[in-house]
Design a protein around this motif. Structure first.
Motif, PDB file in Angstrom:
ATOM      1  N   THR A 283     -55.105-116.404 -37.410  1.00  0.00           N
ATOM      2  CA  THR A 283     -53.638-116.366 -37.436  1.00  0.00           C
ATOM      3  C   THR A 283     -53.116-116.702 -38.828  1.00  0.00           C
ATOM      4  O   THR A 283     -53.784-117.391 -39.602  1.00  0.00           O
ATOM      5  CB  THR A 283     -52.984-117.383 -36.455  1.00  0.00           C
ATOM      6  OG1 THR A 283     -53.448-118.686 -36.799  1.00  0.00           O
ATOM      7  CG2 THR A 283     -53.313-117.093 -35.009  1.00  0.00           C
TER       8      THR A 283
ATOM      9  N   ILE B  43     -48.207-115.343 -36.930  1.00  0.00           N
ATOM     10  CA  ILE B  43     -48.491-113.934 -36.616  1.00  0.00           C
ATOM     11  C   ILE B  43     -50.012-113.772 -36.632  1.00  0.00           C
ATOM     12  O   ILE B  43     -50.711-114.570 -37.254  1.00  0.00           O
ATOM     13  CB  ILE B  43     -47.821-112.953 -37.625  1.00  0.00           C
ATOM     14  CG1 ILE B  43     -48.330-113.197 -39.063  1.00  0.00           C
ATOM     15  CG2 ILE B  43     -46.298-113.063 -37.563  1.00  0.00           C
ATOM     16  CD1 ILE B  43     -47.834-112.155 -40.077  1.00  0.00           C
TER      17      ILE B  43
ATOM     18  N   THR C 279     -53.684-112.469 -37.736  1.00  0.00           N
ATOM     19  CA  THR C 279     -54.296-111.975 -38.976  1.00  0.00           C
ATOM     20  C   THR C 279     -55.080-110.711 -38.627  1.00  0.00           C
ATOM     21  O   THR C 279     -56.066-110.771 -37.887  1.00  0.00           O
ATOM     22  CB  THR C 279     -55.293-113.023 -39.539  1.00  0.00           C
ATOM     23  OG1 THR C 279     -54.628-114.274 -39.651  1.00  0.00           O
ATOM     24  CG2 THR C 279     -55.820-112.600 -40.900  1.00  0.00           C
ATOM     25  N   ARG C 280     -54.622-109.575 -39.122  1.00  0.00           N
ATOM     26  CA  ARG C 280     -55.335-108.330 -38.803  1.00  0.00           C
ATOM     27  C   ARG C 280     -56.379-108.056 -39.895  1.00  0.00           C
ATOM     28  O   ARG C 280     -56.061-107.534 -40.961  1.00  0.00           O
ATOM     29  CB  ARG C 280     -54.348-107.168 -38.698  1.00  0.00           C
ATOM     30  CG  ARG C 280     -53.430-107.291 -37.467  1.00  0.00           C
ATOM     31  CD  ARG C 280     -52.836-105.965 -37.104  1.00  0.00           C
ATOM     32  NE  ARG C 280     -51.744-105.559 -37.999  1.00  0.00           N
ATOM     33  CZ  ARG C 280     -51.441-104.297 -38.281  1.00  0.00           C
ATOM     34  NH1 ARG C 280     -52.161-103.303 -37.782  1.00  0.00           N
ATOM     35  NH2 ARG C 280     -50.432-104.020 -39.082  1.00  0.00           N
TER      36      ARG C 280
ATOM     37  N   HIS D  49     -53.829-104.851 -43.863  1.00  0.00           N
ATOM     38  CA  HIS D  49     -52.536-105.057 -43.194  1.00  0.00           C
ATOM     39  C   HIS D  49     -51.967-106.467 -43.395  1.00  0.00           C
ATOM     40  O   HIS D  49     -50.804-106.713 -43.081  1.00  0.00           O
ATOM     41  CB  HIS D  49     -52.665-104.810 -41.682  1.00  0.00           C
ATOM     42  CG  HIS D  49     -53.149-103.437 -41.356  1.00  0.00           C
ATOM     43  ND1 HIS D  49     -52.398-102.306 -41.583  1.00  0.00           N
ATOM     44  CD2 HIS D  49     -54.333-103.004 -40.863  1.00  0.00           C
ATOM     45  CE1 HIS D  49     -53.083-101.239 -41.219  1.00  0.00           C
ATOM     46  NE2 HIS D  49     -54.272-101.628 -40.794  1.00  0.00           N
ATOM     47  N   ILE D  50     -52.835-107.371 -43.845  1.00  0.00           N
ATOM     48  CA  ILE D  50     -52.427-108.788 -43.827  1.00  0.00           C
ATOM     49  C   ILE D  50     -51.174-109.038 -44.664  1.00  0.00           C
ATOM     50  O   ILE D  50     -50.180-109.593 -44.175  1.00  0.00           O
ATOM     51  CB  ILE D  50     -53.591-109.702 -44.290  1.00  0.00           C
ATOM     52  CG1 ILE D  50     -54.789-109.554 -43.346  1.00  0.00           C
ATOM     53  CG2 ILE D  50     -53.138-111.157 -44.349  1.00  0.00           C
ATOM     54  CD1 ILE D  50     -56.052-110.287 -43.786  1.00  0.00           C
TER      55      ILE D  50
ATOM     56  N   ASP E   4     -48.027-107.321 -43.328  1.00  0.00           N
ATOM     57  CA  ASP E   4     -47.548-108.025 -42.131  1.00  0.00           C
ATOM     58  C   ASP E   4     -46.781-109.299 -42.519  1.00  0.00           C
ATOM     59  O   ASP E   4     -45.739-109.616 -41.954  1.00  0.00           O
ATOM     60  CB  ASP E   4     -48.732-108.418 -41.221  1.00  0.00           C
ATOM     61  CG  ASP E   4     -49.336-107.225 -40.478  1.00  0.00           C
ATOM     62  OD1 ASP E   4     -48.774-106.114 -40.577  1.00  0.00           O
ATOM     63  OD2 ASP E   4     -50.379-107.406 -39.816  1.00  0.00           O
TER      64      ASP E   4
ATOM     65  N   GLU F 209     -43.412-108.314 -44.046  1.00  0.00           N
ATOM     66  CA  GLU F 209     -42.477-107.838 -43.042  1.00  0.00           C
ATOM     67  C   GLU F 209     -41.892-109.001 -42.252  1.00  0.00           C
ATOM     68  O   GLU F 209     -40.680-109.061 -41.997  1.00  0.00           O
ATOM     69  CB  GLU F 209     -43.209-106.877 -42.091  1.00  0.00           C
ATOM     70  CG  GLU F 209     -42.271-106.045 -41.226  1.00  0.00           C
ATOM     71  CD  GLU F 209     -42.994-105.425 -40.031  1.00  0.00           C
ATOM     72  OE1 GLU F 209     -44.197-105.090 -40.151  1.00  0.00           O
ATOM     73  OE2 GLU F 209     -42.340-105.311 -38.966  1.00  0.00           O
ATOM     74  N   SER F 210     -42.759-109.953 -41.913  1.00  0.00           N
ATOM     75  CA  SER F 210     -42.320-111.120 -41.142  1.00  0.00           C
ATOM     76  C   SER F 210     -41.318-111.961 -41.938  1.00  0.00           C
ATOM     77  O   SER F 210     -40.310-112.437 -41.392  1.00  0.00           O
ATOM     78  CB  SER F 210     -43.551-111.944 -40.757  1.00  0.00           C
ATOM     79  OG  SER F 210     -43.189-113.006 -39.921  1.00  0.00           O
TER      80      SER F 210
END
Lengths: 313, 313
Positions: free
Chosen positions: A14, A32, A34-35, A42-43, A46, A49-50
């Motif tokens: 996360t 969020i 953690t991809r 993407h991290i 992401d 964006e957040s």
């Protein structure tokens, strides 16, 4: 309108985020996932964006935002370059440049353990000090060194890697880093379990540790209950950690040593096992150091990340 | 008129002084005796008188003088407080306040080994780097740590005391500091002589070291001549120093390690004995450190003292 600042702590599963006032009051915190797929590409989008969504929700203009601080695993160079972060899938990149482009705000980055140390100095167990060494006793042993209020990131972003200082030349098993005899092999949560397993295999001495699952927690519970085998394990843990910290103190001569990480939940009792070796091996002018427990738990990273971008302001 | 700055290095028998331009060109250097009688109470007045006379001779006004930097033995706190300096006879005092009152100029003070490290970074073996660890191999082992161009003085003025890091738990003889197993017991000039004496007493193996007087110089000469006993001694010297520096590098992650002091006259050959242990015990992100010889010899202190007061200007 008071200025705000974002603190981000990227973990393997996360990402923790927080928005703070400039004096360190947390306004809101959230997480969020953690991809890590597709090389972790993407991290940072992401995260951006957040943050941008939160700014929008809060109705802030960018002029009123100091910036974004971010802590990530592995070495982070002072200019933001990460060479590799295995847990996240990242290869070589400039974390600061990428995130600045995505959020359009000033960004500062650091190693997660270093950044957590800064958080503890700002609002946790190291409050009131400007020269501290922070040790994180978790799966591994992390660390952060702060001199005159500033993180020692190091030339290649590996300042404060005290878990990989050699404390035992005669070790035969290898540490995760490949060396043999690193502090982490004795004084991390996995280290004390390893020590306990080896101790239990030596003879048949009765111990609470022979029942149930062996963990750092069960070991410290047994220490508190007076279990002799567990106490022997705690003594070895403390011997190596105390000796190593005495050496670290000879290098940077801190005011305080702040001990955190999952295992620090055992509490002040740890210090009974660390201090004797620290006193035995430390240089006289460093003997008066104060041992403190970390206070921010898993939030140390977001606090420290926010402080990183605030700096001395 | 170009601005000038004074650098002062207080030793047990002589005080070295230098006057420099702000870019580090030495204009003149000289020495005065260190008068340790009467609790060393003449030392700072002597220094002040010598500086004021030089200013007068040179025809300078005080507006054109940046200040006076001074390095002294023992711990010096960042605010100028010295608790005790045995070699000089000093007890508790504020070195900076006293000297500022005497000379009427801004003063900055530091520990002599720390200040010498700063000198080597500015104009010696550490030139071009901003993160270095300097080691001084003399009668003892001194050290200085520089992070982002600034000295790490430490909370009680004992930053960089790497000579007193424990490197051998099984040592039976005591170091001058009272502990057993300090780096200084193996890797100082007196340390290698001690190692050689112990090695020679072990058996009758022929060695050049059995003739003439034993000294750090005779040992390194014998190493260069291929003497097997001397090489064993050099290997132990390098083992402990390399291991210790690997630990120091895990704490502050420097770009370069600068080795100076009387014994460094042995030259690059020392590195052949230090590097294998450094590589064996160092964390991967710190392996690329550069080993450099100090270049300023006994002048490192006056250069560093001058730089201390110039700061980042």
């Amino acid at each position: 309108m008071n200025k705000i600042v974002f603190g981000v702590d990227v973990g393997g599963t996360t990402v923790k985020l927080g928005v703070f006032t400039a004096d360190g009051t947390v306004i809101e915190k959230w997480e969020i996932p953690t991809r890590t797929e597709e090389s972790g590409s993407h991290i940072l989008p992401d995260v951006a964006e957040s943050i941008l969504r939160k700014i929008d929700e809060m109705g802030y203009d960018k002029e009123n935002i100091i910036g974004v601080g971010i802590g990530t695993p592995g070495p982070v160079q002072p200019n933001g370059v990460v060479r590799r972060a295995v847990n996240l899938g990242w290869g070589y990149m400039n974390l600061v440049e990428i995130l600045e482009n995505l959020v359009g705000l000033p960004v500062k980055a650091g190693n997660d353990a270093n950044v957590a140390a800064l958080g503890e100095m700002w609002k946790g167990g190291g409050q009131g000090f400007s020269d501290i060494v922070a040790v994180t006793l978790g799966t591994g042993v992390g660390g952060g060194v702060i001199v005159q209020g500033k993180l020692v990131a190091g030339a290649t972003g590996s300042g404060g890697e005290i878990g990989h200082i050699n404390v035992e030349e005669n070790e035969e098993e290898a540490c995760g880093c490949g060396c043999k005899g690193c502090l982490e092999q004795y004084s991390s949560a996995t280290g004390v379990v390893r020590l306990a397993r080896k101790r239990l295999a030596m003879d048949d001495k009765p111990s609470m540790l022979r029942e149930g699952e062996l963990s750092a927690r069960s070991i410290w519970d047994a220490v508190k209950a007076g279990d002799e085998v567990a106490i022997e394990v705690a003594e070895r843990f403390g011997h190596y950690l105390g000796k190593c910290l005495a050496g670290v103190a000879a290098v940077v001569n801190p005011e305080a040593i702040v001990v955190g990480g999952g295992m620090s939940k055992a509490g002040e009792i740890m210090f009974e096992y660390i201090k004797p070796a620290y006193q035995r091996f430390s240089f006289h002018a460093t003997k008066d150091v104060q041992f403190k427990l970390a206070q921010l738990g898993n939030d140390a990273g977001i606090y420290g990340a926010a402080k990183l971008v605030i700096g001395d302001k």
